[in-house]
Design a protein around this motif. Structure first.
Motif, PDB file in Angstrom:
ATOM      1  N   HIS A  63       0.844  -1.190   0.000  1.00  0.00           N
ATOM      2  CA  HIS A  63       0.000   0.000   0.000  1.00  0.00           C
ATOM      3  C   HIS A  63       0.883   1.245   0.000  1.00  0.00           C
ATOM      4  N   PRO A  64       0.356   2.386  -0.457  1.00  0.00           N
ATOM      5  CA  PRO A  64       1.188   3.578  -0.612  1.00  0.00           C
ATOM      6  C   PRO A  64       1.161   4.491   0.610  1.00  0.00           C
ATOM      7  N   HIS A  65       2.231   5.285   0.741  1.00  0.00           N
ATOM      8  CA  HIS A  65       2.304   6.392   1.695  1.00  0.00           C
ATOM      9  C   HIS A  65       3.023   7.541   1.017  1.00  0.00           C
ATOM     10  N   SER A  66       2.722   8.754   1.451  1.00  0.00           N
ATOM     11  CA  SER A  66       3.464   9.918   0.985  1.00  0.00           C
ATOM     12  C   SER A  66       3.396  11.009   2.038  1.00  0.00           C
ATOM     13  N   HIS A  67       4.443  11.825   2.097  1.00  0.00           N
ATOM     14  CA  HIS A  67       4.502  12.995   2.970  1.00  0.00           C
ATOM     15  C   HIS A  67       4.190  12.639   4.423  1.00  0.00           C
ATOM     16  N   THR A  68       4.735  11.520   4.873  1.00  0.00           N
ATOM     17  CA  THR A  68       4.528  11.060   6.246  1.00  0.00           C
ATOM     18  C   THR A  68       5.802  10.398   6.757  1.00  0.00           C
ATOM     19  N   ASP A  95      13.653  -2.687  18.578  1.00  0.00           N
ATOM     20  CA  ASP A  95      14.178  -1.997  17.404  1.00  0.00           C
ATOM     21  C   ASP A  95      13.306  -0.783  17.078  1.00  0.00           C
ATOM     22  N   VAL A  96      13.924   0.234  16.498  1.00  0.00           N
ATOM     23  CA  VAL A  96      13.194   1.382  15.957  1.00  0.00           C
ATOM     24  C   VAL A  96      13.313   1.342  14.435  1.00  0.00           C
ATOM     25  N   GLN A  97      12.181   1.429  13.762  1.00  0.00           N
ATOM     26  CA  GLN A  97      12.150   1.500  12.304  1.00  0.00           C
ATOM     27  C   GLN A  97      11.558   2.837  11.891  1.00  0.00           C
ATOM     28  N   HIS A  98      12.190   3.486  10.929  1.00  0.00           N
ATOM     29  CA  HIS A  98      11.704   4.777  10.440  1.00  0.00           C
ATOM     30  C   HIS A  98      11.639   4.752   8.922  1.00  0.00           C
ATOM     31  N   LEU A  99      10.445   4.934   8.393  1.00  0.00           N
ATOM     32  CA  LEU A  99      10.236   5.050   6.957  1.00  0.00           C
ATOM     33  C   LEU A  99       9.792   6.473   6.653  1.00  0.00           C
ATOM     34  N   SER A 100      10.626   7.196   5.927  1.00  0.00           N
ATOM     35  CA  SER A 100      10.269   8.533   5.462  1.00  0.00           C
ATOM     36  C   SER A 100       9.681   8.381   4.067  1.00  0.00           C
ATOM     37  N   GLU A 128       8.644  19.740   5.847  1.00  0.00           N
ATOM     38  CA  GLU A 128       8.626  20.082   4.427  1.00  0.00           C
ATOM     39  C   GLU A 128       8.179  18.858   3.626  1.00  0.00           C
ATOM     40  N   PRO A 129       7.209  18.992   2.735  1.00  0.00           N
ATOM     41  CA  PRO A 129       6.765  17.851   1.930  1.00  0.00           C
ATOM     42  C   PRO A 129       7.757  17.536   0.814  1.00  0.00           C
ATOM     43  N   GLY A 130       7.569  16.371   0.187  1.00  0.00           N
ATOM     44  CA  GLY A 130       8.365  15.996  -0.967  1.00  0.00           C
ATOM     45  C   GLY A 130       9.675  15.328  -0.593  1.00  0.00           C
ATOM     46  N   GLY A 131      10.578  15.274  -1.552  1.00  0.00           N
ATOM     47  CA  GLY A 131      11.870  14.639  -1.341  1.00  0.00           C
ATOM     48  C   GLY A 131      11.859  13.181  -1.754  1.00  0.00           C
ATOM     49  N   GLU A 132      12.955  12.495  -1.435  1.00  0.00           N
ATOM     50  CA  GLU A 132      13.108  11.087  -1.770  1.00  0.00           C
ATOM     51  C   GLU A 132      12.857  10.220  -0.526  1.00  0.00           C
TER      52      GLU A 132
END
Length: 223
Positions: A63-68, A95-100, A128-132
């Motif tokens: 499933h998709p995510h964006s700007h989160t 563990d800590v997991q971080h998905l930008s 700030e929105p956007g980026g990789e």
């Protein structure tokens, strides 16, 4: 000011037995999906704090995510993560997991283990929105090592305490505390598993464990 929210008042999603979400139970601390509460949309950058319980073999298909900014803390079991940026990991308790998700990413989250899986997932709005898209996995993070999330103006402190132990709550514009296990005393309020507190203008507060406890404490630059 401190606003306490109780575990039993969270919105219940999923269905552990039947339906498309078989084997999944979700407890939402904020408005989410079909659970809409206009006065409970966010606290500072925090958009969601979900407790996810997955039976063996259950999971969320791609499933998709964006700007989160999505930060995951596994309570028990093992979380299998795969995403469209070619990351594939197993996230374990501690563990800590971080998905930008930035401009957009797709991922899969599953319980491929033989036992139950429980994890706490916090969604934060980026400054700030956007980026990789970017991905970080920190195995076995220590109590004394906060996880900085500058993308959202936030920092995560994990507090594991023995009975009677006290620890300082960050003096910050905003603090969001979520009790994972055990019972604690915070600002004169007793909190148990799944309870949370939204604090503005924190100063001189302490978190006292009434029994062995684990608490996720978010330090926020703005609310």
């Amino acid at each position: 000011m401190m606003d306490v929210r109780r575990s039993g008042d969270r919105f219940r999603g999923g269905d552990p037995a039947t339906g498309d979400s078989a084997g999944i139970e979700t407890l939402h601390a904020f408005s989410f999906g079909r659970f809409y509460e206009p006065d409970n949309l966010r606290f500072g950058p925090i958009l969601a704090c979900n407790e996810e319980r997955l039976a063996p073999g259950a999971g969320f298909d791609e499933h998709p995510h964006s700007h989160t900014e999505i930060v995951t803390w596994v309570v028990e079991g093992e979380l299998t993560h795969r995403d469209s940026a070619a990351h594939a990991t197993t996230v374990r308790a501690g563990d800590v997991q971080h998905l930008s998700s930035a401009g957009g990413v797709r991922h899969v989250e599953r319980n491929d283990g033989v036992g139950p899986l429980t994890f706490i997932q916090t969604w934060l709005a980026p400054l700030e929105p956007g980026g990789e898209p970017a991905y970080t996995h920190v195995a076995g993070i220590a109590d004394s090592t906060p996880y900085a999330l500058p993308e959202a103006g936030a920092m995560l402190h994990v507090r594991r305490q023995s009975a009677g132990e006290r620890t300082a709550v960050p003096d910050a514009v905003g603090v969001y505390a979520h009790v994972v296990r055990g019972r604690v005393l915070l600002g004169g309020e007793e909190l148990g598993p799944g309870d949370s507190a939204r604090i503005t203008g924190s100063s001189g507060l302490e978190l006292e464990a009434l029994e062995q406890a684990e608490t996720l404490v978010w330090e926020l630059a703005a609310v």
